[in-house]
Write an enzyme that holds these catalytic residues in place. Structure first.
Site, PDB file in Angstrom:
ATOM      1  CG  HIS A 164       1.642 -32.755 -15.752  1.00  0.00           C
ATOM      2  ND1 HIS A 164       0.383 -33.497 -16.118  1.00  0.00           N
ATOM      3  CD2 HIS A 164       1.762 -31.641 -16.450  1.00  0.00           C
ATOM      4  CE1 HIS A 164      -0.054 -32.528 -17.098  1.00  0.00           C
ATOM      5  NE2 HIS A 164       0.652 -31.641 -17.161  1.00  0.00           N
ATOM      6  N   GLY A 176      13.030 -33.972 -16.021  1.00  0.00           N
ATOM      7  CA  GLY A 176      14.343 -33.556 -15.646  1.00  0.00           C
ATOM      8  C   GLY A 176      15.242 -34.249 -16.488  1.00  0.00           C
TER       9      GLY A 176
HETATM   10  C1  LIG Z   1       4.632 -25.694 -20.480  1.00  0.00           C
HETATM   11  C2  LIG Z   1       4.247 -27.119 -20.253  1.00  0.00           C
HETATM   12  C3  LIG Z   1       3.177 -27.740 -20.768  1.00  0.00           C
HETATM   13  C4  LIG Z   1       2.636 -29.063 -20.607  1.00  0.00           C
HETATM   14  N1  LIG Z   1       1.495 -29.281 -20.914  1.00  0.00           N
HETATM   15  C5  LIG Z   1       1.144 -30.895 -20.996  1.00  0.00           C
HETATM   16  C6  LIG Z   1       0.049 -31.322 -21.703  1.00  0.00           C
HETATM   17  O1  LIG Z   1      -0.870 -30.337 -22.130  1.00  0.00           O
HETATM   18  N2  LIG Z   1      -0.298 -32.550 -21.330  1.00  0.00           N
HETATM   19  C7  LIG Z   1       0.781 -33.540 -20.647  1.00  0.00           C
HETATM   20  O2  LIG Z   1       0.325 -34.588 -20.420  1.00  0.00           O
HETATM   21  N3  LIG Z   1       1.632 -33.050 -20.140  1.00  0.00           N
HETATM   22  C8  LIG Z   1       2.149 -31.592 -20.151  1.00  0.00           C
HETATM   23  N4  LIG Z   1       3.251 -31.416 -19.675  1.00  0.00           N
HETATM   24  C9  LIG Z   1       3.899 -32.307 -18.984  1.00  0.00           C
HETATM   25  C10 LIG Z   1       4.914 -32.650 -20.053  1.00  0.00           C
HETATM   26  O3  LIG Z   1       4.600 -33.619 -20.892  1.00  0.00           O
HETATM   27  C11 LIG Z   1       6.190 -33.579 -19.332  1.00  0.00           C
HETATM   28  O4  LIG Z   1       5.394 -34.620 -18.334  1.00  0.00           O
HETATM   29  C12 LIG Z   1       7.274 -32.763 -18.594  1.00  0.00           C
HETATM   30  O5  LIG Z   1       7.376 -31.324 -19.000  1.00  0.00           O
HETATM   31  C13 LIG Z   1       8.657 -33.338 -18.364  1.00  0.00           C
HETATM   32  O6  LIG Z   1       9.613 -32.841 -17.576  1.00  0.00           O
HETATM   33  P1  LIG Z   1      10.807 -31.760 -18.231  1.00  0.00           P
HETATM   34  O7  LIG Z   1       9.786 -30.453 -18.605  1.00  0.00           O
HETATM   35  O8  LIG Z   1      11.351 -31.621 -16.989  1.00  0.00           O
HETATM   36  O9  LIG Z   1      11.490 -32.348 -19.548  1.00  0.00           O
HETATM   37  C14 LIG Z   1       3.616 -29.914 -20.028  1.00  0.00           C
HETATM   38  C15 LIG Z   1       4.696 -29.187 -19.386  1.00  0.00           C
HETATM   39  C16 LIG Z   1       5.200 -28.094 -19.434  1.00  0.00           C
HETATM   40  C17 LIG Z   1       6.485 -27.665 -19.087  1.00  0.00           C
HETATM   41  C1  LIG Z   2      -5.271 -26.592 -19.790  1.00  0.00           C
HETATM   42  C2  LIG Z   2      -3.744 -26.899 -20.559  1.00  0.00           C
HETATM   43  C3  LIG Z   2      -2.975 -28.077 -20.025  1.00  0.00           C
HETATM   44  C4  LIG Z   2      -1.747 -28.005 -20.123  1.00  0.00           C
HETATM   45  C5  LIG Z   2      -0.767 -28.904 -19.018  1.00  0.00           C
HETATM   46  O1  LIG Z   2      -1.059 -29.993 -18.918  1.00  0.00           O
HETATM   47  C6  LIG Z   2       0.125 -28.309 -18.445  1.00  0.00           C
HETATM   48  O2  LIG Z   2       0.326 -27.122 -18.456  1.00  0.00           O
HETATM   49  O3  LIG Z   2       0.830 -28.778 -17.688  1.00  0.00           O
END
Ligand SMILES: Cc1cc2nc3c(=O)[nH]c(=O)nc-3n(C[C@H](O)[C@H](O)[C@H](O)COP(=O)(O)O)c2cc1C
Ligand SMILES: CCCCC(=O)C(=O)O
Length: 370
Positions: free
Chosen positions: A254, A287
């Site tokens: 995540h 990453g």
């Molecule tokens: C600002 C932000 C919001 C995210 N929101 C979600 C989300 O709503 N649902 C989810 O499954 N993952 C969410 N993620 C995780 C991303 O899907 C993903 O796993 C992660 O950003 C990948 O890593 P990276 O940012 O290093 O490329 C979020 C990540 C960030 C940075």
């Molecule tokens: C309530 C929004 C969740 C988004 C999320 O998964 C994140 O920010 O990593």
């Protein structure tokens, strides 16, 4: 904890940081706890090197891969990230048009500030065949999940990504420090409106709760859309997920926003790929910043990789054009690395080509083999 962010996309993050209010930048940039998992996602790639193969001939080269019965031009997709309208007024619609123009599938999700119908419409305006998937969390009220699935299907999404790494919300240190916990007035999680149990006009909160395999089974029985399980790190969970009829797995911590003690996604990948043993495609995110990161992940068993924050940085700094140029450049960088590794196709990249810097040994696969 609101310190400087460095790393290979610093040149992208910095203009975004200048553009955004600190608390919004920190929401995008930050991770859980001490941000160890966040840092490790990038650092782990830095600890791995690629051994190129030589004299393999053949000038033809393709970066295409097949994922859930669709041909993707590159082994790359946009991972679901929340609140794109915080990054840029055009929000997810701009991201969708840019991804479609760059030939990169997009995962939009429940935490988008644009409805899934509008996101798919924006992508399809650009490319009638654009691939859009929908990410959701299992909801404690099954009818809410059912309605979200129906909306995604009606909008034209071709797969569902079910995120299961969030039995509780991660402690996001920067958000706690900044007191950031809500969207500003005028922005909302549009997909969460008008659901069973919601008040008229007000979106339901996105709950983090400890769902179980039974909840996932219910969803499996409910839809014919392919299901991608996101947030799998343990090989035993990967085995169960395949047995439960998942169509693909997404290895992810995540973006370091949930369990801070989790390993880097790329470190967890080989054991999951071994456990899955080719039965379904394995995807990963976390990453990935350069063509060589994509090549490394593919060599270690990923079919395709997701990009999170760099897309947000490009969107914040330069809107749709910025995202399109970023994704196009990343595709070109991967093609270049593939050529230098002696590969003609993504599947030519193999695990024996990945070694640990400083030792030139193969990285451990995470599980004893027999
Ligand atoms: C600002 C932000 C919001 C995210 N929101 C979600 C989300 O709503 N649902 C989810 O499954 N993952 C969410 N993620 C995780 C991303 O899907 C993903 O796993 C992660 O950003 C990948 O890593 P990276 O940012 O290093 O490329 C979020 C990540 C960030 C940075
Ligand atoms: C309530 C929004 C969740 C988004 C999320 O998964 C994140 O920010 O990593």
């Amino acid at each position: 904890m609101t310190g400087k962010d460095t790393g290979p996309t610093h040149h992208l993050a910095e203009p975004a940081r200048k553009q955004l209010p600190q608390e919004h930048y920190d929401f995008f940039a930050g991770g859980a706890g001490e941000e160890t998992a966040l840092r490790e996602n990038e650092n782990a790639f830095g600890r791995l090197a690629l051994l190129p193969r030589v004299l393999r001939g053949g000038a033809d080269r393709s970066t295409g891969v097949s994922v859930l019965d669709r041909e993707w031009p590159a082994p790359l997709f946009v991972s679901p990230t929340a609140f794109h309208r915080l990054a840029h007024p055009h929000g997810e619609a701009a991201t969708a048009r840019a991804a479609a123009a760059a030939g990169v599938p997009l995962v939009t999700g429940v935490a988008a500030t644009t409805s899934v119908a509008d996101v798919v419409a924006a992508a399809r305006e650009q490319d009638a065949d654009a691939v859009v998937w929908f990410q959701l969390y299992l909801h404690p009220e099954p009818e809410v999940t059912t309605e979200l699935v129906r909306r995604a299907q009606r909008a034209g999404c071709s797969a569902l990504v079910v995120t299961v790494d969030s039995p509780v919300f991660g402690r996001r240190t920067r958000d706690l420090h900044n007191g950031f916990h809500d969207l500003p007035p005028g922005l909302a999680t549009e997909n969460m409106r008008n659901l069973p149990g919601s008040e008229p006009g007000r979106p339901l909160p996105i709950p983090m709760w400890p769902a179980g395999w039974d909840d996932l089974r219910r969803l499996r029985e409910q839809t014919d859309l392919p299901l991608v399980l996101k947030g799998v790190l343990h090989p035993d969970d990967a085995r169960i997920a395949v047995e439960q009829g998942m169509d693909a797995l997404l290895v992810s911590n995540h973006g370091g926003r949930q369990l801070d003690a989790a390993p880097a996604s790329v470190e967890a990948l080989p054991a999951v790929a071994d456990a899955v043993a080719g039965r379904v495609p394995v995807l990963m995110d976390g990453g990935v910043r350069r063509g060589s990161d994509i090549a490394t992940a593919l060599a270690l068993g990923a079919r395709a990789v997701g990009i999170g924050r760099p897309v947000l940085w490009a969107l914040a700094a330069r809107g749709e054009e910025g995202v399109r140029e970023y994704l196009t450049a990343l595709r070109a960088d991967f093609d270049h690395v593939l050529a230098l590794c002696g590969g003609h196709r993504p599947q030519d990249l193999t695990a024996d080509q990945v070694v640990e810097r400083g030792t030139a040994r193969r990285p451990s696969r995470g599980e004893p083999t027999c």
